[in-house]
Scaffold this motif. Structure first.
Motif, PDB file in Angstrom:
ATOM      1  N   ARG A  56      27.567  18.782  44.713  1.00 29.06           N
ATOM      2  CA  ARG A  56      27.787  20.017  45.471  1.00 29.06           C
ATOM      3  C   ARG A  56      29.219  20.511  45.364  1.00 29.06           C
ATOM      4  O   ARG A  56      29.476  21.707  45.202  1.00 29.06           O
ATOM      5  CB  ARG A  56      27.434  19.780  46.937  1.00 29.06           C
ATOM      6  N   ASP A  57      30.185  19.570  45.457  1.00 24.68           N
ATOM      7  CA  ASP A  57      31.596  19.944  45.481  1.00 24.68           C
ATOM      8  C   ASP A  57      32.279  19.797  44.130  1.00 24.68           C
ATOM      9  O   ASP A  57      33.493  20.007  44.030  1.00 24.68           O
ATOM     10  CB  ASP A  57      32.335  19.098  46.518  1.00 24.68           C
ATOM     11  N   ALA A  58      31.504  19.434  43.088  1.00 33.18           N
ATOM     12  CA  ALA A  58      32.046  19.265  41.732  1.00 33.18           C
ATOM     13  C   ALA A  58      33.281  18.368  41.729  1.00 33.18           C
ATOM     14  O   ALA A  58      34.325  18.695  41.149  1.00 33.18           O
ATOM     15  CB  ALA A  58      32.358  20.628  41.114  1.00 33.18           C
ATOM     16  N   LEU A  59      33.169  17.206  42.358  1.00 39.89           N
ATOM     17  CA  LEU A  59      34.312  16.305  42.489  1.00 39.89           C
ATOM     18  C   LEU A  59      34.615  15.600  41.182  1.00 39.89           C
ATOM     19  O   LEU A  59      33.712  15.250  40.407  1.00 39.89           O
ATOM     20  CB  LEU A  59      34.041  15.259  43.564  1.00 39.89           C
ATOM     21  N   THR A  60      35.894  15.342  40.958  1.00 39.77           N
ATOM     22  CA  THR A  60      36.313  14.444  39.889  1.00 39.77           C
ATOM     23  C   THR A  60      36.347  13.019  40.429  1.00 39.77           C
ATOM     24  O   THR A  60      36.232  12.790  41.641  1.00 39.77           O
ATOM     25  CB  THR A  60      37.714  14.817  39.382  1.00 39.77           C
ATOM     26  N   VAL A  61      36.520  12.054  39.546  1.00 33.01           N
ATOM     27  CA  VAL A  61      36.623  10.665  39.972  1.00 33.01           C
ATOM     28  C   VAL A  61      37.812  10.487  40.906  1.00 33.01           C
ATOM     29  O   VAL A  61      37.731   9.781  41.918  1.00 33.01           O
ATOM     30  CB  VAL A  61      36.738   9.729  38.753  1.00 33.01           C
ATOM     31  N   ARG A  62      38.928  11.119  40.603  1.00 30.58           N
ATOM     32  CA  ARG A  62      40.116  11.033  41.464  1.00 30.58           C
ATOM     33  C   ARG A  62      39.801  11.558  42.873  1.00 30.58           C
ATOM     34  O   ARG A  62      40.118  10.918  43.875  1.00 30.58           O
ATOM     35  CB  ARG A  62      41.273  11.829  40.864  1.00 30.58           C
ATOM     36  N   GLU A  63      39.159  12.711  42.939  1.00 30.08           N
ATOM     37  CA  GLU A  63      38.834  13.301  44.238  1.00 30.08           C
ATOM     38  C   GLU A  63      37.838  12.446  45.012  1.00 30.08           C
ATOM     39  O   GLU A  63      37.954  12.296  46.231  1.00 30.08           O
ATOM     40  CB  GLU A  63      38.284  14.720  44.027  1.00 30.08           C
ATOM     41  N   LEU A  64      36.885  11.889  44.306  1.00 31.70           N
ATOM     42  CA  LEU A  64      35.928  10.992  44.962  1.00 31.70           C
ATOM     43  C   LEU A  64      36.647   9.780  45.538  1.00 31.70           C
ATOM     44  O   LEU A  64      36.373   9.364  46.674  1.00 31.70           O
ATOM     45  CB  LEU A  64      34.853  10.546  43.976  1.00 31.70           C
ATOM     46  N   ALA A  65      37.556   9.190  44.781  1.00 28.90           N
ATOM     47  CA  ALA A  65      38.282   8.009  45.256  1.00 28.90           C
ATOM     48  C   ALA A  65      39.072   8.326  46.521  1.00 28.90           C
ATOM     49  O   ALA A  65      39.056   7.543  47.489  1.00 28.90           O
ATOM     50  CB  ALA A  65      39.220   7.497  44.157  1.00 28.90           C
ATOM     51  N   LEU A  66      39.745   9.471  46.546  1.00 26.76           N
ATOM     52  CA  LEU A  66      40.555   9.829  47.708  1.00 26.76           C
ATOM     53  C   LEU A  66      39.679  10.113  48.925  1.00 26.76           C
ATOM     54  O   LEU A  66      39.990   9.688  50.042  1.00 26.76           O
ATOM     55  CB  LEU A  66      41.434  11.030  47.380  1.00 26.76           C
ATOM     56  N   ARG A  67      38.567  10.808  48.734  1.00 33.20           N
ATOM     57  CA  ARG A  67      37.691  11.105  49.871  1.00 33.20           C
ATOM     58  C   ARG A  67      36.975   9.850  50.361  1.00 33.20           C
ATOM     59  O   ARG A  67      36.774   9.668  51.561  1.00 33.20           O
ATOM     60  CB  ARG A  67      36.687  12.192  49.483  1.00 33.20           C
ATOM     61  N   GLN A  68      36.598   8.998  49.425  1.00 32.73           N
ATOM     62  CA  GLN A  68      35.972   7.736  49.818  1.00 32.73           C
ATOM     63  C   GLN A  68      36.934   6.914  50.664  1.00 32.73           C
ATOM     64  O   GLN A  68      36.531   6.271  51.643  1.00 32.73           O
ATOM     65  CB  GLN A  68      35.556   6.954  48.563  1.00 32.73           C
ATOM     66  N   SER A  69      38.207   6.943  50.338  1.00 29.28           N
ATOM     67  CA  SER A  69      39.195   6.182  51.093  1.00 29.28           C
ATOM     68  C   SER A  69      39.522   6.819  52.433  1.00 29.28           C
ATOM     69  O   SER A  69      40.043   6.147  53.323  1.00 29.28           O
ATOM     70  CB  SER A  69      40.486   6.023  50.277  1.00 29.28           C
TER      71      SER A  69
END
Length: 453
Positions: free
Chosen positions: A355-368
């Protein structure tokens, strides 16, 4: 006009790190989480704030990476680096509180039904009927090895066993009739043998014949909780659960899951209103919007990108050195499908990433930051309005509040959000007394469908 139904509030307590990965390093985080007084203080705060339940998750191993190494979790103080035994903690809390429910996570995959029944019944007696059992099946090989197995059994095997174990636990807890304990000193009869029975469970399932060495507890059996989000997990919840925890990324996702769970419960022959769905949130509350946004910015600033990437790699059993941070997170998740052992959690991650077209970097930061669960941020009035919107839209019967940092996040929620929920009729008025004597009774009283005024 009908009065609005009140909502359930559950406080998730699992220090030093819960969803927010930098919790233990934050200057406002308590460092006394190995002391009973810390949990007693949190429980009393939640009790004052109108929470129904203090819930402790559990895991039976420190989370490992693809090579079976726990170093990343330990070095970063990641979720699961330290996990106290929930029953032990809640036993300390029980004697220092009077109304807050006590939710303990106990796995069905390793312990015998008799041990589970006796432990939960003991705590239900000692707390005068305030216990809830969060039923889990465990998910990792590390947990299985710690409990004497080579690897974790298949999901189908674990849920089949969970069905048998819950059946047998409830049978054991019913092995004493409510009137069996008479303590007739004059007649010399302690308990009526005819009102105490063995269980009818078939021996091929290695069932304990009983009877349980405890009279029936105040609730009969604990309130049953469950959080499985896979198809098999929802089937299990529809059959057994009274409270279901759902981690979805928004109102529409939660509403769809709640509708499916209610329909599954109906098809299983249950009244759908017996199953209450609580949405997971990590609220950031302040006296004003600016105050809350300032707090959120402070939390985000403490997340280290390198540590976040390594934590995501550990979670998904990936090689952190081989990860391409600007790659589509959806493609990354697809390559590592099944790593977490939770289909529902991975489905939610994939949906948000798409939905948000996340990159791996963005996923890592949001997951944290919040593991991609909703983090309503703002003044007490704004957050209360958002929770009421979910409630009115049929997306949730209540909320599982996960604090970013302990105890401050709970303090902020109780100070700013709870009074607004009370003003809107979604929580009992401060100082209001429940007519129910048990956790199940209070939840039933509070969450019953509203009647016209």
């Amino acid at each position: 006009m009908p009065e609005p139904r009140q909502l359930a509030l559950v406080g998730m307590v699992n220090p030093p790190t819960q969803r927010y990965a930098a919790a233990w390093r934050h200057p406002d985080s308590s460092r006394d989480w190995l002391r009973a007084s810390s949990y007693v203080g949190i429980a009393r705060l939640l009790e004052r704030g109108g929470f129904d339940l203090m819930f402790l998750p559990d895991a039976l191993a420190v989370p490992e990476d693809a090579l079976g190494d726990a170093a990343t979790t330990l070095a970063s103080g990641g979720k699961g680096a330290v996990t106290l035994d929930p029953i032990t903690v809640l036993s300390a809390v029980a004697g220092a509180t009077s109304s807050i429910g006590l939710g303990a996570t106990v796995s069905t995959s390793f312990l015998p039904p008799y041990a589970i029944a006796r432990t939960l019944a003991s705590l239900d007696h000692l707390s005068e009927g305030r216990v809830a059992w969060n039923i889990v099946t465990s998910t990792t090989d590390a947990e299985a090895r710690n409990m004497g197995l080579e690897r974790i059994p298949s999901k189908a095997w674990r849920y089949d066993r969970a069905d048998r174990v819950v059946t047998q636990v409830l049978q054991l807890m019913r092995s004493w009739d409510a009137d069996a304990l008479v303590q007739d000193a004059h007649g010399g009869v302690f308990a009526e043998p005819g009102l105490v029975s063995r269980t009818p469970a078939p021996r091929e399932h290695a069932a304990a014949p009983g009877p349980l060495s405890l009279p029936r507890s105040p609730q009969g059996h604990p309130v049953l909780m469950q959080a499985g989000a896979s198809q098999r997990g929802m089937e299990f919840a529809a059959k057994w659960a009274e409270l279901v925890f759902v981690a979805s990324d928004g109102l529409e996702g939660n509403r769809a899951v709640r509708a499916e769970l209610r329909e599954r419960a109906r098809l299983a022959g249950r009244d759908p209103d017996e199953l209450r769905v609580c949405a997971a949130i990590q609220p950031i509350a302040g006296s004003t919007n600016i105050d809350a946004e300032r707090t959120k910015a402070s939390l985000l600033a403490r997340i280290d990108e390198e540590s976040a990437v390594r934590s995501l790699a550990r979670l998904m059993h990936a090689d952190p050195e081989a990860m391409h941070l600007d790659e589509s997170a959806g493609a990354f998740l697809a390559r590592h499908r099944g790593a977490t052992g939770s289909d529902g959690f991975e489905d939610m991650l994939a949906a948000v990433c798409a939905r948000d077209a996340l990159t791996v970097r963005e996923l890592a930061l949001r997951q944290s930051f919040d593991q991609l669960t909703p983090s309503p941020t703002g003044s007490g009035a704004e957050i209360a309005e958002e929770l009421c919107e979910w409630h009115d839209a049929g997306a949730a019967d209540g909320f599982v509040v996960t604090p970013a940092i302990l105890p401050r996040s709970f303090e902020d929620f109780v100070e700013h959000v709870v009074p607004e929920l009370r003003r809107r009729g979604r929580l009992p008025a401060e100082g209001a007394q429940s007519f129910a004597s048990t956790l199940r009774g209070r939840l039933t009283e509070k969450l019953s469908p509203a009647s016209p005024s």
